[in-house]
Design an enzyme around this catalytic site. Structure first.
Site, PDB file in Angstrom:
ATOM      1  N   GLU A 189      -7.214  64.718  17.149  1.00  0.00           N
ATOM      2  CA  GLU A 189      -5.859  65.091  16.685  1.00  0.00           C
ATOM      3  C   GLU A 189      -5.565  64.708  15.431  1.00  0.00           C
ATOM      4  O   GLU A 189      -5.820  63.448  15.059  1.00  0.00           O
ATOM      5  CB  GLU A 189      -4.577  64.643  17.918  1.00  0.00           C
ATOM      6  CG  GLU A 189      -3.434  65.129  17.562  1.00  0.00           C
ATOM      7  CD  GLU A 189      -2.421  64.201  18.242  1.00  0.00           C
ATOM      8  OE1 GLU A 189      -1.877  64.995  19.303  1.00  0.00           O
ATOM      9  OE2 GLU A 189      -2.030  63.279  17.879  1.00  0.00           O
ATOM     10  N   TYR A 220       0.057  70.584  12.682  1.00  0.00           N
ATOM     11  CA  TYR A 220      -0.618  69.929  13.993  1.00  0.00           C
ATOM     12  C   TYR A 220      -1.884  70.589  14.160  1.00  0.00           C
ATOM     13  O   TYR A 220      -1.787  71.893  14.336  1.00  0.00           O
ATOM     14  CB  TYR A 220       0.396  69.972  14.891  1.00  0.00           C
ATOM     15  CG  TYR A 220      -0.154  69.285  16.220  1.00  0.00           C
ATOM     16  CD1 TYR A 220       0.140  67.885  16.555  1.00  0.00           C
ATOM     17  CD2 TYR A 220      -0.949  69.979  17.128  1.00  0.00           C
ATOM     18  CE1 TYR A 220      -0.440  67.215  17.697  1.00  0.00           C
ATOM     19  CE2 TYR A 220      -1.636  69.437  17.974  1.00  0.00           C
ATOM     20  CZ  TYR A 220      -1.418  68.114  18.462  1.00  0.00           C
ATOM     21  OH  TYR A 220      -1.896  67.376  19.555  1.00  0.00           O
TER      22      TYR A 220
END
Ligand code: GDP
Ligand code: MN
Length: 376
Positions: A185, A101
């Site tokens: 993101e 992530y």
């Protein structure tokens, strides 16, 4: 403004971040053609501006072009957390070895951007942060320096990411700066079986204040895939859907925000944020109510108005008009105060609609609305 995954993916590619080959369509027939072009096997992905699509059944593999058509047919039109799927992206499948992530997000309190990264990618970062807070690295970015290779190496090391993600971290920062984003993101960023680093999913939120120089997404970018948000936008209402059960309408953003807090403190959850504005007319009140009442998640509605420029009798007229037009099936709790409150309350009393109750205080009204919403 949030971008769709396929738009985020396009920006990543332009800045040199590797993404799977993919195409977008709203037609199952065309999905079959795209799958053929991409080599047969694909992943069919719902294009909606919300996360957790995978869990909701909006991300599915298809083994060949006919399966891609069938899967696209299933996913198109699907409802994912209140977002209707109007388009699917078909992507070349990637053999995933490891999921990470990475994101940059504006930390308003710190007045800086914050890098968030974790070696545990794939699932929602909030879940990882709740279960293993130590697995999530947070590193602030000096705005004068940005993300240099050294800074990116610091982020990667803090998160336990391998050295070949450093280049992606630098490029992702370029996306943020060049595109005027408030959030970028990648979840997951993956190590492929072939050894490469690929962005498998992307989210980008652009700063609306930079719209004047970032208008490339045009209508599509400003599109609402939530039909209620679209209806509210068409009526120029300031509406945000939340995930609770008490519909909230108020005049002025400050009043609406404190109304959300009061509803929450009474043990219920607001279903939305709807600000009809300081100078709201009867017509706007009627429009606002019709948007809220057509949301199936709403169990009760709390109308909280402090009359100023708009007097309470005008608001009461709007409520009466809306009640006549919509024939609601859900209870409303109305609190009118301020300019012409007595006249407004009298109008509602005379109308005597069986589903409408009045309360004189904000706390009392919130309690009543919460009780009604959680009654069964
Ligand atoms: P989200 O659920 O909205 O975050 O959608 P994602 O695009 O992140 O897809 C959900 C999950 O599906 C990812 O975290 C991956 O684990 C998986 N996934 C998506 N595309 C692929 C792919 O091409 N190959 C593999 N192996 N997994 C994939
Ligand atoms: Mn994802």
């Amino acid at each position: 403004m949030d971008l769709y995954e396929h738009q985020a993916r396009e920006l990543f590619a332009e800045h040199g971040i590797v993404v799977p080959r993919a195409e977008v369509t709203d037609s199952p027939k065309e999905a079959r053609e795209i799958a053929r072009r991409l080599g047969g096997r694909v992943v069919v992905k719902a294009q909606v501006k919300t996360g957790g699509r995978g869990k909701a059944g909006g991300v599915k593999p298809a083994a060949d072009p006919p399966a891609a058509e069938l899967t696209a047919r299933q996913i198109l039109g699907m409802d994912i957390k209140g977002h209707r799927v109007g388009k699917v992206m078909l992507a070349e499948p990637v053999d995933v070895e490891k999921e990470w992530y990475v994101s940059y997000v504006l930390d308003r309190a710190a007045g800086r951007f914050l890098a968030i990264a974790s070696a545990e990618g794939g699932t929602e970062i909030e879940e990882v942060a709740a279960r293993h807070p130590e697995a999530v690295a947070r590193v602030h970015i000096d705005p004068a320096q940005g993300v240099t290779s050294a800074k990116a190496a610091e982020i990667a090391t803090a998160a336990g990411l391998p050295p070949d993600t450093v280049d992606v971290l630098v490029r992702l920062w370029d996306v943020l700066v060049r595109e005027d984003a408030l959030l970028v993101e990648v979840n997951p960023l993956v190590r492929t079986a072939q050894g490469g680093v690929v962005a498998l999913d992307g989210k980008v939120t652009l700063d609306d204040n930079a719209r004047f120089r970032q208008n490339r997404w045009g209508e599509e970018g400003t599109g609402h895939d939530d039909p209620l948000e679209a209806a509210a936008a068409a009526r120029h209402l300031n509406y945000v859907r939340l995930d609770g059960e008490v519909g909230v309408i108020g005049n002025g953003a400050g009043l609406v925000m404190s109304t959300l807090d009061v509803v929450a403190s009474c043990g219920a959850r607001p279903a939305n944020f709807l600000d009809i504005g300081g100078g709201a007319s009867a017509r706007i009140m009627a429009d606002g109510l019709s948007v809220i009442l057509s949301d199936p998640a709403v169990k009760s509605v709390f109308v909280n108005v402090f009359g100023g420029i708009t007097a309470c009798d005008a608001v009461a007229d709007g409520i009466v008009q809306a009640l006549d037009a919509i024939q609601p099936t859900k209870p409303l709790v109305v609190r009118l105060d301020g300019n012409n409150a007595a006249r407004g309350r009298a109008i509602l009393r005379e109308h005597a609609h069986p589903l409408v109750q009045q309360a004189t205080t904000m706390d009392g009204a919130a309690r009543r609305a919460a009780e009604l919403a959680t009654a069964d």
